[in-house]
Write a protein that holds these residues in place. Sequence first.
Motif, short mmCIF file in Angstrom:
data_model
loop_
_atom_site.label_atom_id
_atom_site.label_comp_id
_atom_site.label_asym_id
_atom_site.label_seq_id
_atom_site.Cartn_x
_atom_site.Cartn_y
_atom_site.Cartn_z
N ALA A 38 22.76 -31.56 32.99
CA ALA A 38 22.00 -32.59 32.26
C ALA A 38 21.01 -31.97 31.30
CB ALA A 38 21.28 -33.50 33.26
N VAL A 39 20.27 -30.98 31.76
CA VAL A 39 19.24 -30.34 30.94
C VAL A 39 19.84 -29.62 29.74
CG1 VAL A 39 17.49 -28.50 30.96
CG2 VAL A 39 17.54 -30.20 32.78
N SER A 40 21.06 -29.10 29.89
CA SER A 40 21.66 -28.33 28.80
C SER A 40 21.86 -29.15 27.53
CB SER A 40 22.99 -27.71 29.26
OG SER A 40 23.96 -28.71 29.49
N PHE A 41 21.88 -30.47 27.65
CA PHE A 41 22.04 -31.32 26.47
C PHE A 41 20.76 -31.44 25.64
CE2 PHE A 41 25.70 -32.94 28.82
CZ PHE A 41 26.62 -33.12 27.80
N THR A 74 27.04 -24.26 30.40
CA THR A 74 26.83 -23.17 29.43
C THR A 74 27.51 -23.48 28.11
OG1 THR A 74 28.74 -21.82 30.11
CG2 THR A 74 26.65 -21.42 31.25
N LEU A 75 28.62 -24.20 28.15
CA LEU A 75 29.26 -24.62 26.90
C LEU A 75 28.37 -25.61 26.15
CD1 LEU A 75 32.97 -25.17 28.02
CD2 LEU A 75 31.98 -23.16 26.90
N VAL A 76 27.80 -26.54 26.89
CA VAL A 76 26.89 -27.52 26.26
C VAL A 76 25.70 -26.79 25.65
CG1 VAL A 76 25.40 -29.51 26.66
CG2 VAL A 76 27.64 -29.38 27.79
N ARG A 77 25.14 -25.85 26.40
CA ARG A 77 24.01 -25.08 25.89
C ARG A 77 24.36 -24.36 24.59
NH1 ARG A 77 23.08 -19.84 29.02
NH2 ARG A 77 24.96 -19.44 27.84
N ASP A 78 25.58 -23.85 24.50
CA ASP A 78 26.01 -23.06 23.34
C ASP A 78 26.63 -23.90 22.23
OD1 ASP A 78 25.18 -20.93 24.88
OD2 ASP A 78 27.20 -20.28 25.43
N LYS A 107 34.35 -33.73 31.93
CA LYS A 107 33.08 -33.08 31.61
C LYS A 107 33.27 -32.02 30.53
CE LYS A 107 30.14 -33.27 35.65
NZ LYS A 107 29.55 -32.54 36.74
N LEU A 108 34.33 -31.26 30.67
CA LEU A 108 34.63 -30.22 29.68
C LEU A 108 34.90 -30.84 28.32
CD1 LEU A 108 35.19 -27.23 29.07
CD2 LEU A 108 37.56 -27.67 29.69
N LEU A 110 33.75 -33.65 27.24
CA LEU A 110 32.46 -34.12 26.74
C LEU A 110 31.70 -32.97 26.09
CD1 LEU A 110 30.37 -36.41 26.51
CD2 LEU A 110 29.51 -35.70 28.76
N ALA A 111 31.76 -31.79 26.68
CA ALA A 111 31.11 -30.61 26.09
C ALA A 111 31.72 -30.30 24.72
CB ALA A 111 31.23 -29.41 27.02
N LEU A 112 33.03 -30.42 24.61
CA LEU A 112 33.68 -30.18 23.31
C LEU A 112 33.26 -31.24 22.29
CD1 LEU A 112 37.21 -29.05 24.46
CD2 LEU A 112 35.55 -27.69 23.16
N CYS A 113 33.15 -32.49 22.73
CA CYS A 113 32.67 -33.56 21.84
C CYS A 113 31.27 -33.21 21.32
CB CYS A 113 32.62 -34.90 22.57
SG CYS A 113 34.21 -35.66 22.91
N PHE A 114 30.42 -32.77 22.21
CA PHE A 114 29.06 -32.42 21.83
C PHE A 114 29.07 -31.27 20.82
CE2 PHE A 114 24.86 -30.42 22.89
CZ PHE A 114 24.07 -31.46 22.44
N HIS A 115 29.87 -30.25 21.10
CA HIS A 115 29.98 -29.09 20.20
C HIS A 115 30.41 -29.53 18.80
CE1 HIS A 115 30.90 -25.03 18.85
NE2 HIS A 115 32.17 -25.36 18.66
#
Length: 139
Positions: A38-41, A74-78, A107-108, A110-115
């Motif tokens: 959650a915090v990584s966002f 870590t993907l979200v963070r990056d 979840k993964l 979602l991280a790609l969407c964010f990236h």
Amino acid sequence: MQGDIERAAAPYLAARSEAEEHGVVGETAVAQAHLAFAVSFVDTLRDDDELDLADRLLSPLSLRSNEMTARIATLVRDAGFAVDLPDRAAVQLAEIGLFGISYAAAKLQLALCFHHTVLDAQNDLAADIARLRELTQDG
């Protein structure tokens, strides 16, 4: 709490604290992995510390799905910075398939969407969203 990450993170912090108070190591690690996600966002000043703690708490345990959550964090963070992020995501997706942790695929994704949102890569984002819809259509 949808869209309010700070408010969403608070219950994970409370759960981690309560688990620590009761000496429940596994539950502490689980709450920490989700807190780090959650915090990584939203909190670039805090995310490394939360991820480091998640790694330390998870390392002596065998909680693969929560380890995956921390690695996705870590993907979200990056997101938006790491040029190798799609390659790292592909490796994690293969592991998700191998270990049968199907919810982690969403979840993964979602991280790609964010990236791709951070990069303003609209074509990639559209494909990511379509894949996320596929992964979540059955609830």
